[in-house]
Design a protein around this motif. Structure first.
Motif: not given
Length: 185
Positions: A4-9, A14-19, A26-29, A34-36
């Motif tokens: 969870f901490l890695k995902a929030t980091e 500005g990164g995108v996660i798959l979760y 889904g994809l989350g950011c 705006s760049e994310a």
């Protein structure tokens, strides 16, 4: 470091996660970055004119981004049995890329403990969109997420207890005077 901490980091940088969301994969950011958001659009091959859905962990978090909405929304949120996304007429503090062309925003108050923990760790809403190429089927398990998407995301946050709902959330649109329009069953 916990996942969870890695995902929030990743999200904060500005990164995108798959979760796994409260419905499908889904994809989350960060919806204020705006760049994310543009990165998500590129990954999904999505038209810039389409708006996004945000997940929040509570009504107070929702109220920070939707300045005014009809009282009926509280009842709809409290009584929803299945995941329900409500499109509100106005928003604030978000990238214009996540809102509709009319300034509206779709937000779901998640009841899912996994998603709540992610949002609470992040301490802000998360953009949530299906992890598919636009127009393709929604991924109900991690194996059905397109390899092109997997190669472009920055982190995968898995939930071994995830059970797909097989469908995305229901969506309704609320007018400024409380009128309700069903968008997706």
């Amino acid at each position: 470091m916990s996942d969870f901490l890695k995902a929030t980091e990743v999200i904060r940088s500005g990164g995108v996660i798959l979760y796994p969301t409260d419905t499908i994969w889904g994809l989350g950011c960060d919806p204020s970055n705006s760049e994310a958001v543009k990165k998500v659009m590129v990954i999904k091959q999505r038209d810039e004119s389409k708006s996004f859905i945000l997940l929040v962990d509570s009504v107070p978090m929702l109220e920070r981004f939707v300045p005014e909405f009809p009282e009926i929304c509280y009842d709809l949120i409290d009584t929803a049995i299945d995941p329900l996304t409500i499109i509100y007429p106005t928003s604030q503090g978000l990238s214009s890329l996540v809102t509709g062309q009319d300034g509206s925003i779709g937000i779901r108050v998640t009841q899912d403990p996994f998603c709540k923990k992610l949002i609470q760790t992040l301490r802000r809403p998360i953009l949530s969109t299906s992890a598919n190429i636009s127009g393709k089927p929604f991924p109900t398990d991690i194996e059905s997420v397109d390899e092109n998407i997997v190669r472009q995301i920055d982190f995968t946050l898995n939930n071994p207890n995830f059970k797909s709902s097989e469908t995305p959330s229901k969506i309704i649109k609320i007018g400024k005077n409380g009128e309700i329009e069903l968008i997706r069953r």
